[in-house]
Design a protein around this motif. Structure first.
Motif, PDB file in Angstrom:
ATOM      1  N   LEU A  16       0.832  -1.203   0.000  1.00 20.88           N
ATOM      2  CA  LEU A  16       0.000   0.000   0.000  1.00 20.88           C
ATOM      3  C   LEU A  16       0.867   1.254   0.000  1.00 20.88           C
ATOM      4  O   LEU A  16       0.523   2.257  -0.635  1.00 20.88           O
ATOM      5  N   MET A  17       2.000   1.198   0.704  1.00 20.93           N
ATOM      6  CA  MET A  17       2.918   2.332   0.709  1.00 20.93           C
ATOM      7  C   MET A  17       3.430   2.620  -0.698  1.00 20.93           C
ATOM      8  O   MET A  17       3.487   3.773  -1.143  1.00 20.93           O
ATOM      9  N   HIS A  18       3.793   1.553  -1.445  1.00 21.29           N
ATOM     10  CA  HIS A  18       4.265   1.742  -2.815  1.00 21.29           C
ATOM     11  C   HIS A  18       3.173   2.361  -3.689  1.00 21.29           C
ATOM     12  O   HIS A  18       3.434   3.251  -4.491  1.00 21.29           O
ATOM     13  N   ARG A  19       1.941   1.892  -3.515  1.00 21.97           N
ATOM     14  CA  ARG A  19       0.839   2.430  -4.319  1.00 21.97           C
ATOM     15  C   ARG A  19       0.599   3.901  -4.004  1.00 21.97           C
ATOM     16  O   ARG A  19       0.427   4.732  -4.919  1.00 21.97           O
ATOM     17  N   GLU A  20       0.596   4.245  -2.717  1.00 18.44           N
ATOM     18  CA  GLU A  20       0.353   5.629  -2.332  1.00 18.44           C
ATOM     19  C   GLU A  20       1.492   6.543  -2.767  1.00 18.44           C
ATOM     20  O   GLU A  20       1.262   7.678  -3.215  1.00 18.44           O
ATOM     21  N   MET A  21       2.727   6.063  -2.646  1.00 18.86           N
ATOM     22  CA  MET A  21       3.865   6.860  -3.086  1.00 18.86           C
ATOM     23  C   MET A  21       3.798   7.120  -4.587  1.00 18.86           C
ATOM     24  O   MET A  21       4.064   8.231  -5.057  1.00 18.86           O
ATOM     25  N   ALA A  22       3.445   6.086  -5.360  1.00 18.14           N
ATOM     26  CA  ALA A  22       3.344   6.252  -6.813  1.00 18.14           C
ATOM     27  C   ALA A  22       2.297   7.305  -7.160  1.00 18.14           C
ATOM     28  O   ALA A  22       2.521   8.173  -8.015  1.00 18.14           O
ATOM     29  N   GLY A  23       1.150   7.238  -6.488  1.00 18.35           N
ATOM     30  CA  GLY A  23       0.094   8.216  -6.746  1.00 18.35           C
ATOM     31  C   GLY A  23       0.505   9.628  -6.374  1.00 18.35           C
ATOM     32  O   GLY A  23       0.259  10.585  -7.127  1.00 18.35           O
ATOM     33  N   ASP A  24       1.127   9.783  -5.209  1.00 18.43           N
ATOM     34  CA  ASP A  24       1.563  11.113  -4.764  1.00 18.43           C
ATOM     35  C   ASP A  24       2.615  11.697  -5.705  1.00 18.43           C
ATOM     36  O   ASP A  24       2.584  12.884  -6.041  1.00 18.43           O
ATOM     37  N   LEU A  25       3.544  10.864  -6.154  1.00 14.25           N
ATOM     38  CA  LEU A  25       4.602  11.343  -7.043  1.00 14.25           C
ATOM     39  C   LEU A  25       4.046  11.724  -8.416  1.00 14.25           C
ATOM     40  O   LEU A  25       4.486  12.707  -9.016  1.00 14.25           O
ATOM     41  N   ARG A  26       3.083  10.960  -8.913  1.00 10.70           N
ATOM     42  CA  ARG A  26       2.452  11.321 -10.185  1.00 10.70           C
ATOM     43  C   ARG A  26       1.727  12.659 -10.076  1.00 10.70           C
ATOM     44  O   ARG A  26       1.724  13.465 -11.014  1.00 10.70           O
ATOM     45  N   LEU A  27       1.095  12.891  -8.918  1.00  9.25           N
ATOM     46  CA  LEU A  27       0.414  14.165  -8.700  1.00  9.25           C
ATOM     47  C   LEU A  27       1.413  15.317  -8.705  1.00  9.25           C
ATOM     48  O   LEU A  27       1.170  16.367  -9.327  1.00  9.25           O
ATOM     49  N   ILE A  28       2.542  15.140  -8.031  1.00  7.10           N
ATOM     50  CA  ILE A  28       3.576  16.184  -8.006  1.00  7.10           C
ATOM     51  C   ILE A  28       4.091  16.458  -9.419  1.00  7.10           C
ATOM     52  O   ILE A  28       4.274  17.617  -9.817  1.00  7.10           O
ATOM     53  N   ALA A  29       4.304  15.400 -10.203  1.00  6.84           N
ATOM     54  CA  ALA A  29       4.769  15.581 -11.582  1.00  6.84           C
ATOM     55  C   ALA A  29       3.747  16.369 -12.395  1.00  6.84           C
ATOM     56  O   ALA A  29       4.119  17.222 -13.221  1.00  6.84           O
ATOM     57  N   SER A  30       2.463  16.108 -12.170  1.00 10.83           N
ATOM     58  CA  SER A  30       1.411  16.831 -12.889  1.00 10.83           C
ATOM     59  C   SER A  30       1.408  18.309 -12.505  1.00 10.83           C
ATOM     60  O   SER A  30       1.207  19.192 -13.357  1.00 10.83           O
ATOM     61  N   LEU A  31       1.632  18.595 -11.231  1.00 11.60           N
ATOM     62  CA  LEU A  31       1.698  19.990 -10.780  1.00 11.60           C
ATOM     63  C   LEU A  31       2.887  20.712 -11.416  1.00 11.60           C
ATOM     64  O   LEU A  31       2.795  21.895 -11.774  1.00 11.60           O
ATOM     65  N   ILE A  32       4.001  20.002 -11.553  1.00 11.75           N
ATOM     66  CA  ILE A  32       5.160  20.595 -12.222  1.00 11.75           C
ATOM     67  C   ILE A  32       4.844  20.874 -13.690  1.00 11.75           C
ATOM     68  O   ILE A  32       5.229  21.906 -14.248  1.00 11.75           O
ATOM     69  N   ASP A  33       4.122  19.953 -14.332  1.00 11.79           N
ATOM     70  CA  ASP A  33       3.696  20.177 -15.713  1.00 11.79           C
ATOM     71  C   ASP A  33       2.909  21.476 -15.838  1.00 11.79           C
ATOM     72  O   ASP A  33       3.121  22.268 -16.770  1.00 11.79           O
ATOM     73  N   MET A  34       1.990  21.691 -14.915  1.00  3.31           N
ATOM     74  CA  MET A  34       1.183  22.905 -14.935  1.00  3.31           C
ATOM     75  C   MET A  34       2.041  24.145 -14.759  1.00  3.31           C
ATOM     76  O   MET A  34       1.839  25.169 -15.431  1.00  3.31           O
ATOM     77  N   ARG A  35       3.030  24.055 -13.878  1.00  3.60           N
ATOM     78  CA  ARG A  35       3.913  25.210 -13.646  1.00  3.60           C
ATOM     79  C   ARG A  35       4.760  25.495 -14.872  1.00  3.60           C
ATOM     80  O   ARG A  35       5.019  26.661 -15.209  1.00  3.60           O
ATOM     81  N   MET A  36       5.183  24.460 -15.580  1.00  2.00           N
ATOM     82  CA  MET A  36       6.042  24.645 -16.746  1.00  2.00           C
ATOM     83  C   MET A  36       5.327  25.364 -17.884  1.00  2.00           C
ATOM     84  O   MET A  36       5.952  26.092 -18.658  1.00  2.00           O
ATOM     85  N   THR A  37       4.004  25.184 -17.985  1.00  2.00           N
ATOM     86  CA  THR A  37       3.263  25.833 -19.065  1.00  2.00           C
ATOM     87  C   THR A  37       3.240  27.350 -18.899  1.00  2.00           C
ATOM     88  O   THR A  37       3.048  28.081 -19.871  1.00  2.00           O
ATOM     89  N   ALA A  38       3.448  27.824 -17.672  1.00  2.00           N
ATOM     90  CA  ALA A  38       3.407  29.264 -17.416  1.00  2.00           C
ATOM     91  C   ALA A  38       4.798  29.879 -17.247  1.00  2.00           C
ATOM     92  O   ALA A  38       4.925  31.082 -17.049  1.00  2.00           O
ATOM     93  N   LEU A  39       5.837  29.055 -17.345  1.00  4.44           N
ATOM     94  CA  LEU A  39       7.198  29.541 -17.110  1.00  4.44           C
ATOM     95  C   LEU A  39       7.878  29.845 -18.432  1.00  4.44           C
ATOM     96  O   LEU A  39       7.857  29.037 -19.362  1.00  4.44           O
ATOM     97  N   GLU A  40       8.494  31.010 -18.520  1.00  7.02           N
ATOM     98  CA  GLU A  40       9.172  31.428 -19.744  1.00  7.02           C
ATOM     99  C   GLU A  40      10.690  31.387 -19.620  1.00  7.02           C
ATOM    100  O   GLU A  40      11.391  31.433 -20.625  1.00  7.02           O
ATOM    101  N   ASP A  41      11.196  31.311 -18.402  1.00  4.40           N
ATOM    102  CA  ASP A  41      12.633  31.294 -18.189  1.00  4.40           C
ATOM    103  C   ASP A  41      13.226  29.971 -18.655  1.00  4.40           C
ATOM    104  O   ASP A  41      12.830  28.900 -18.184  1.00  4.40           O
ATOM    105  N   ALA A  42      14.181  30.024 -19.585  1.00  2.00           N
ATOM    106  CA  ALA A  42      14.744  28.810 -20.178  1.00  2.00           C
ATOM    107  C   ALA A  42      15.459  27.948 -19.143  1.00  2.00           C
ATOM    108  O   ALA A  42      15.286  26.723 -19.123  1.00  2.00           O
ATOM    109  N   GLU A  43      16.264  28.559 -18.273  1.00  2.00           N
ATOM    110  CA  GLU A  43      16.993  27.785 -17.267  1.00  2.00           C
ATOM    111  C   GLU A  43      16.032  27.148 -16.275  1.00  2.00           C
ATOM    112  O   GLU A  43      16.239  26.012 -15.834  1.00  2.00           O
TER     113      GLU A  43
END
Length: 212
Positions: A16-43
């Motif tokens: 269950l820990m592995h399943r929950e960790m996988a879900g939480d990490l996928r959520l964090i990756a999705s949030l980063i995706d959202m942030r990247m769409t609004a970021l213009e700084d190349a670095e």
């Protein structure tokens, strides 16, 4: 199989820990995706893309450990196939890349799967962004072997090697440092780099002495 007083397997909380960790990490990756769409700084985009890739690799490792069920062992073939597919899709280039995984029936302890996934994904990314960059087509082959004492993972590509490597040097240099650090400090292993007809990286690390 032994069960606890409430009828559950002792492995169930770990699964269950592995399943929950996988879900939480996928959520964090999705949030980063959202942030990247609004970021213009190349670095900033380079840094976020790399962090996102690492988080996705961790999610894949935890997800694969959960799918493996009880026993605490992960299919090396399934993990490597997921990693190479995810990394290839994350870093799209104009090079047509074919991939192959040869891992037989090797299984890796779940405790080693997450750090190994991070290191391997960084080395695959190096192949995609530097070794194979600028080529019309190329290949990446992952091989996993084991003996009584150790695991050996080989990441080989058909691209440029040595000083002929091209592409995003700064981004892949950081990834190389990450891979070296993880293999040395988390897996207590080594990475050997070989130049020649393409580029080959060989990860070797010892099998755990006791249960994982």
């Amino acid at each position: 199989m032994m069960t606890s007083g409430d009828g559950r397997s002792p492995e169930e909380p770990r699964l269950l820990m592995h399943r929950e960790m996988a879900g939480d990490l996928r959520l964090i990756a999705s949030l980063i995706d959202m942030r990247m769409t609004a970021l213009e700084d190349a670095e900033g985009l380079v840094a976020l893309r790399q962090v996102r890739g690492l988080i996705r690799s961790m999610a894949l490792a935890h997800g694969t450990a959960y799918e493996a069920g009880t026993g605490g062992m992960v299919s090396a073939r399934r993990l490597m196939e997921k990693l190479v597919k995810s990394t290839r899709l994350t870093h799209c280039t104009r090079t047509w890349i074919t991939t192959a995984v040869d891992a037989g029936a090797v299984k890796i302890p779940a405790a080693s799967a997450v750090p190994l996934a991070l290191a391997v994904s960084e080395l695959i990314r190096e192949s995609v962004l530097r070794s194979l960059d600028g080529m019309a087509e190329g290949s990446i082959t992952l091989t996993v072997r084991e003996d009584e004492h150790r695991y050996t993972i080989t990441i080989a590509d058909s691209g440029f090697g040595g000083s002929d490597m091209r592409g995003g040097e700064e981004e892949t240099t950081i990834g190389t440092i990450v891979a070296d650090h993880i293999v040395h400090y988390r897996l207590k292993g080594t990475i050997e780099r070989q130049e020649g007809d393409g580029r080959t990286r060989v990860i070797t690390f010892p099998k755990p002495a006791g249960p994982t």
